[in-house]
Every structure is written in C-alpha cells, then in structure tokens.
Design a protein around this motif. Sequence first.
Motif, PDB file in Angstrom:
ATOM      1  N   ALA A  29       0.796  -1.227   0.000  1.00  0.00           N
ATOM      2  CA  ALA A  29       0.000   0.000   0.000  1.00  0.00           C
ATOM      3  C   ALA A  29       0.834   1.285   0.000  1.00  0.00           C
ATOM      4  O   ALA A  29       0.491   2.241  -0.709  1.00  0.00           O
ATOM      5  CB  ALA A  29      -0.937   0.011   1.200  1.00  0.00           C
ATOM      6  N   ALA A  30       1.888   1.342   0.778  1.00  0.00           N
ATOM      7  CA  ALA A  30       2.664   2.593   0.893  1.00  0.00           C
ATOM      8  C   ALA A  30       3.223   3.061  -0.448  1.00  0.00           C
ATOM      9  O   ALA A  30       3.120   4.261  -0.761  1.00  0.00           O
ATOM     10  CB  ALA A  30       3.770   2.443   1.936  1.00  0.00           C
ATOM     11  N   VAL A  72       0.482   4.844  -2.413  1.00  0.00           N
ATOM     12  CA  VAL A  72       0.207   6.184  -1.895  1.00  0.00           C
ATOM     13  C   VAL A  72       1.302   7.148  -2.355  1.00  0.00           C
ATOM     14  O   VAL A  72       1.011   8.235  -2.863  1.00  0.00           O
ATOM     15  CB  VAL A  72       0.096   6.164  -0.357  1.00  0.00           C
ATOM     16  CG1 VAL A  72       0.040   7.577   0.211  1.00  0.00           C
ATOM     17  CG2 VAL A  72      -1.126   5.362   0.073  1.00  0.00           C
ATOM     18  N   HIS A 129       1.047   8.240  -5.990  1.00  0.00           N
ATOM     19  CA  HIS A 129       0.017   9.248  -6.251  1.00  0.00           C
ATOM     20  C   HIS A 129       0.378  10.601  -5.641  1.00  0.00           C
ATOM     21  O   HIS A 129       0.016  11.643  -6.190  1.00  0.00           O
ATOM     22  CB  HIS A 129      -1.346   8.756  -5.780  1.00  0.00           C
ATOM     23  CG  HIS A 129      -1.878   7.662  -6.648  1.00  0.00           C
ATOM     24  ND1 HIS A 129      -2.372   7.889  -7.916  1.00  0.00           N
ATOM     25  CD2 HIS A 129      -1.954   6.324  -6.450  1.00  0.00           C
ATOM     26  CE1 HIS A 129      -2.737   6.743  -8.455  1.00  0.00           C
ATOM     27  NE2 HIS A 129      -2.483   5.782  -7.584  1.00  0.00           N
ATOM     28  N   VAL A 130       1.095  10.600  -4.521  1.00  0.00           N
ATOM     29  CA  VAL A 130       1.553  11.858  -3.926  1.00  0.00           C
ATOM     30  C   VAL A 130       2.483  12.582  -4.894  1.00  0.00           C
ATOM     31  O   VAL A 130       2.399  13.800  -5.054  1.00  0.00           O
ATOM     32  CB  VAL A 130       2.267  11.597  -2.576  1.00  0.00           C
ATOM     33  CG1 VAL A 130       3.051  12.816  -2.107  1.00  0.00           C
ATOM     34  CG2 VAL A 130       1.259  11.179  -1.520  1.00  0.00           C
ATOM     35  N   LEU A 136      -4.400  14.411  -1.407  1.00  0.00           N
ATOM     36  CA  LEU A 136      -4.699  13.041  -1.821  1.00  0.00           C
ATOM     37  C   LEU A 136      -5.606  12.422  -0.767  1.00  0.00           C
ATOM     38  O   LEU A 136      -5.297  12.477   0.423  1.00  0.00           O
ATOM     39  CB  LEU A 136      -3.416  12.218  -1.954  1.00  0.00           C
ATOM     40  CG  LEU A 136      -3.598  10.736  -2.288  1.00  0.00           C
ATOM     41  CD1 LEU A 136      -4.169  10.571  -3.697  1.00  0.00           C
ATOM     42  CD2 LEU A 136      -2.266  10.005  -2.157  1.00  0.00           C
ATOM     43  N   VAL A 179      -7.186   8.893   0.457  1.00  0.00           N
ATOM     44  CA  VAL A 179      -7.033   7.443   0.339  1.00  0.00           C
ATOM     45  C   VAL A 179      -8.141   6.806   1.165  1.00  0.00           C
ATOM     46  O   VAL A 179      -8.280   7.101   2.351  1.00  0.00           O
ATOM     47  CB  VAL A 179      -5.649   6.982   0.852  1.00  0.00           C
ATOM     48  CG1 VAL A 179      -5.520   5.473   0.796  1.00  0.00           C
ATOM     49  CG2 VAL A 179      -4.537   7.657   0.069  1.00  0.00           C
ATOM     50  N   SER A 194      -9.686   3.205   2.474  1.00  0.00           N
ATOM     51  CA  SER A 194      -9.334   1.796   2.629  1.00  0.00           C
ATOM     52  C   SER A 194      -9.822   1.295   3.974  1.00  0.00           C
ATOM     53  O   SER A 194     -10.462   2.027   4.731  1.00  0.00           O
ATOM     54  CB  SER A 194      -7.807   1.634   2.515  1.00  0.00           C
ATOM     55  OG  SER A 194      -7.459   0.269   2.489  1.00  0.00           O
ATOM     56  N   ILE A 216      -4.847   1.366   6.444  1.00  0.00           N
ATOM     57  CA  ILE A 216      -4.493   2.761   6.702  1.00  0.00           C
ATOM     58  C   ILE A 216      -3.454   2.828   7.821  1.00  0.00           C
ATOM     59  O   ILE A 216      -2.443   3.534   7.717  1.00  0.00           O
ATOM     60  CB  ILE A 216      -5.737   3.591   7.070  1.00  0.00           C
ATOM     61  CG1 ILE A 216      -6.729   3.645   5.904  1.00  0.00           C
ATOM     62  CG2 ILE A 216      -5.359   4.984   7.559  1.00  0.00           C
ATOM     63  CD1 ILE A 216      -6.268   4.427   4.700  1.00  0.00           C
ATOM     64  N   THR A 274      -0.034   1.569   6.663  1.00  0.00           N
ATOM     65  CA  THR A 274       0.547   2.505   5.695  1.00  0.00           C
ATOM     66  C   THR A 274       1.053   3.751   6.406  1.00  0.00           C
ATOM     67  O   THR A 274       2.145   4.247   6.108  1.00  0.00           O
ATOM     68  CB  THR A 274      -0.483   2.861   4.610  1.00  0.00           C
ATOM     69  OG1 THR A 274      -0.910   1.655   3.969  1.00  0.00           O
ATOM     70  CG2 THR A 274       0.109   3.793   3.569  1.00  0.00           C
ATOM     71  N   TRP A 296       7.303  12.650   6.735  1.00  0.00           N
ATOM     72  CA  TRP A 296       5.865  12.668   7.017  1.00  0.00           C
ATOM     73  C   TRP A 296       5.605  12.949   8.484  1.00  0.00           C
ATOM     74  O   TRP A 296       6.342  12.502   9.356  1.00  0.00           O
ATOM     75  CB  TRP A 296       5.243  11.330   6.632  1.00  0.00           C
ATOM     76  CG  TRP A 296       5.199  11.131   5.162  1.00  0.00           C
ATOM     77  CD1 TRP A 296       6.073  10.407   4.405  1.00  0.00           C
ATOM     78  CD2 TRP A 296       4.247  11.678   4.251  1.00  0.00           C
ATOM     79  NE1 TRP A 296       5.722  10.474   3.073  1.00  0.00           N
ATOM     80  CE2 TRP A 296       4.600  11.243   2.951  1.00  0.00           C
ATOM     81  CE3 TRP A 296       3.135  12.495   4.398  1.00  0.00           C
ATOM     82  CZ2 TRP A 296       3.888  11.597   1.822  1.00  0.00           C
ATOM     83  CZ3 TRP A 296       2.416  12.843   3.272  1.00  0.00           C
ATOM     84  CH2 TRP A 296       2.794  12.395   2.008  1.00  0.00           C
TER      85      TRP A 296
END
Length: 97
Positions: free
Chosen positions: A16-17, A20, A23-24, A33, A35, A37, A42, A45, A78
């Motif tokens: 998953a990461a 993400v 798309h970022v 963005l 997401v 799920s 989540i 991720t 992050w």
Amino acid sequence: MRRGGGELETEVADRAAPVVLHHVEKLPEDGTLVVVSHGGTIRTTIGRLLGLESHHWESLGGLSNCCWSVLGQGARGWRLLEHNAGTLPEPVLGDDD
C-alpha cells in the motif's frame, strides 16, 4: 503475525505505501490526496510512511468507521497531523435559523 491466513501487516504496508507515494508524486503543489481503505491498511501505511518499526504500528490505534487521519510532509518527512478524526466543523448558522 499472520492473522487468519491473510497478509502480514508488513506485507500490507509493502503493497500500500508505494501506491500512496506514487500518487503523492503526481499531486499539484498544495494538492490533497484522499485514500479510502480498511482501517488496518491505513494504520500500517501510516506506520510505514512515518518510518515507525512495524512492532510500533499497533500504538497508532485503530481507525473507527467513517473516520480519517491526516498526514503532511514536514522538513524531515511525514508527520501525523490528525488520527481517528470523525467530526466535521459545525456549520455557521445565519440569524434567521
């Protein structure tokens, strides 16, 4: 630990990461963005994006139905800005309400 024959949490994050992050990279400056799920996906991720070791992911806690988390990029990576939020701001009512 493999639960019910499914994927390991690290396998979920491995899958998953990168999606993400892909798309970022395509977002315009100041883009957002969203997401959607399952809570476990989540959580894992978020843990991966924050650089937490997998045995610390449980400390993030679960994500309740219809709730969200907000991450932002800081100078050192992050940051978790909100987690398990579920209340939208109250609307401003006019004088005639």
